[in-house]
Design a protein around this motif. Structure first.
Motif, mmCIF file in Angstrom:
data_model
loop_
_atom_site.group_PDB
_atom_site.id
_atom_site.type_symbol
_atom_site.label_atom_id
_atom_site.label_comp_id
_atom_site.label_asym_id
_atom_site.label_seq_id
_atom_site.Cartn_x
_atom_site.Cartn_y
_atom_site.Cartn_z
ATOM 1 N N ALA A 77 -18.608 22.876 -30.836
ATOM 2 C CA ALA A 77 -19.524 21.735 -30.855
ATOM 3 C C ALA A 77 -18.765 20.490 -30.411
ATOM 4 C CB ALA A 77 -20.101 21.534 -32.254
ATOM 5 N N PHE A 78 -19.284 19.828 -29.380
ATOM 6 C CA PHE A 78 -18.641 18.648 -28.806
ATOM 7 C C PHE A 78 -19.719 17.600 -28.565
ATOM 8 C CE2 PHE A 78 -17.198 16.366 -24.898
ATOM 9 C CZ PHE A 78 -16.080 15.747 -25.445
ATOM 10 N N ASN A 79 -19.605 16.450 -29.234
ATOM 11 C CA ASN A 79 -20.649 15.430 -29.146
ATOM 12 C C ASN A 79 -20.023 14.079 -28.839
ATOM 13 O OD1 ASN A 79 -22.932 13.846 -29.339
ATOM 14 N ND2 ASN A 79 -23.508 14.529 -31.388
ATOM 15 N N VAL A 80 -20.349 13.541 -27.670
ATOM 16 C CA VAL A 80 -19.880 12.203 -27.300
ATOM 17 C C VAL A 80 -21.068 11.322 -26.891
ATOM 18 C CG1 VAL A 80 -17.539 12.868 -26.638
ATOM 19 C CG2 VAL A 80 -19.409 13.025 -24.958
ATOM 20 N N SER A 81 -22.246 11.665 -27.347
ATOM 21 C CA SER A 81 -23.431 10.886 -26.997
ATOM 22 C C SER A 81 -23.352 9.474 -27.572
ATOM 23 C CB SER A 81 -24.691 11.595 -27.508
ATOM 24 O OG SER A 81 -24.614 11.833 -28.900
ATOM 25 N N TYR A 82 -24.087 8.558 -26.961
ATOM 26 C CA TYR A 82 -24.143 7.155 -27.390
ATOM 27 C C TYR A 82 -22.773 6.488 -27.381
ATOM 28 C CZ TYR A 82 -28.877 8.384 -28.712
ATOM 29 O OH TYR A 82 -30.191 8.820 -28.681
ATOM 30 N N ASN A 83 -22.110 6.562 -26.234
ATOM 31 C CA ASN A 83 -20.892 5.826 -25.944
ATOM 32 C C ASN A 83 -21.064 5.146 -24.587
ATOM 33 O OD1 ASN A 83 -18.545 6.236 -27.986
ATOM 34 N ND2 ASN A 83 -19.458 8.275 -27.825
ATOM 35 N N ASN A 84 -19.973 4.707 -23.997
ATOM 36 C CA ASN A 84 -20.006 4.110 -22.659
ATOM 37 C C ASN A 84 -19.178 4.935 -21.677
ATOM 38 O OD1 ASN A 84 -21.550 1.795 -23.501
ATOM 39 N ND2 ASN A 84 -19.683 0.985 -24.438
#
Length: 276
Positions: free
Chosen positions: A254-261
């Motif tokens: 599981a890899f989550n980097v949503s809601y960044n720039n």
């Protein structure tokens, strides 16, 4: 519970967990007898924690989770040298975490999550030599994480999510890297960069840093963590690309980097091949 329980001279073990008992715990509990194991978890007890539970310095297991207990964590517990395990999560405890738990020679587990605790992590906590499980998530704790927090020599699970911690993630992982498998600092107000030194913790399986104010780039060094299964960096202020080395993390589930720039191309192999 009958008030007379607190006056029994030979009471060593009291287990009443998973019932519907209510009311206050006997105030004198532990004073008259060398109590070793108390489990009142999953009931409806309210009121304060009795102050004399470790009066004879014999208490090893204190299990009180999922009640309605209120008031402070007694200072006497933080000076109880026999304690191995403290589980008080899911109550309405208030006030600070008492200083002293870090000096207890046998303490291995401290669970205070889902209460109303305030203040900071006690500065003596990193001195603990046997503490392997620490959870203070979902309280109202604040301040900086101690700069030497990763001096915890036996820590496996460190969870401090859902508080008001500020400042940066301490970068000196030191002794913790020998044992640390789970690190959860999500939903705080932590800022600064993700420490590249985290990659030295080769046993880390789960890292949750989402919901903070972390900035800068994702360290390329994290791609060398060959046991990492969960990495959540979502809802931060991270910029730059996703390091290509992440596609070689065969254990990553599981890899989550949503809601960044973040920007640039997304790696195309490994877990990214089936990403949606």
């Amino acid at each position: 519970l009958p008030v007379g329980l607190g006056q029994l001279p030979n009471l060593l073990t009291l287990l009443v967990w998973n019932n519907s008992f209510s009311g206050k715990l006997p105030d004198e509990l532990g004073r008259a007898s060398p109590l070793q194991w108390l489990d009142v978890s999953s009931n409806l007890f309210d009121g304060p924690i009795p102050p004399h539970l470790c009066f004879h310095s014999n208490l090893t297991k204190l299990i009180m989770f999922s009640n309605r207990l209120s008031g402070p964590v007694p200072q006497s517990l933080a000076t109880c040298p026999s304690l191995l395990r403290v589980r008080m999560q899911g109550n309405q405890l208030t006030g600070p975490i008492p200083t002293g738990f870090g000096s207890l020679p046998k303490l291995a587990r401290l669970e205070l999550q889902h209460n109303l605790l305030v203040g900071s992590i006690p500065p003596d906590l990193p001195n603990s030599s046997l503490l392997n499980y620490f959870d203070v998530s979902y309280n109202m704790l604040s301040g900086n994480l101690p700069g030497n927090i990763w001096d915890l020599a036996s820590i496996q699970t460190f969870i401090a999510s859902g508080n008001n911690f500020t400042g940066t993630i301490p970068a000196r992982f030191h002794s913790a890297c020998n044992t640390l498998t789970e690190l959860a600092l999500s939903h705080n107000f932590l800022s600064g960069n993700i420490p590249a030194g985290m990659s030295d913790c080769e046993k880390l399986i789960r890292v949750e840093l989402q919901g903070n104010l972390l900035a800068g780039t994702i360290p390329e060094e994290i791609a060398s963590m060959q046991n990492l299964e969960v990495l959540d960096l979502s809802d931060n202020l991270l910029s730059g690309p996703i390091p290509y080395g992440f596609q070689n993390l065969t254990t990553l589930e599981a890899f989550n980097v949503s809601y960044n720039n973040l920007s640039g191309p997304v790696p195309f192999a490994g877990i990214f091949r089936t990403a949606s």
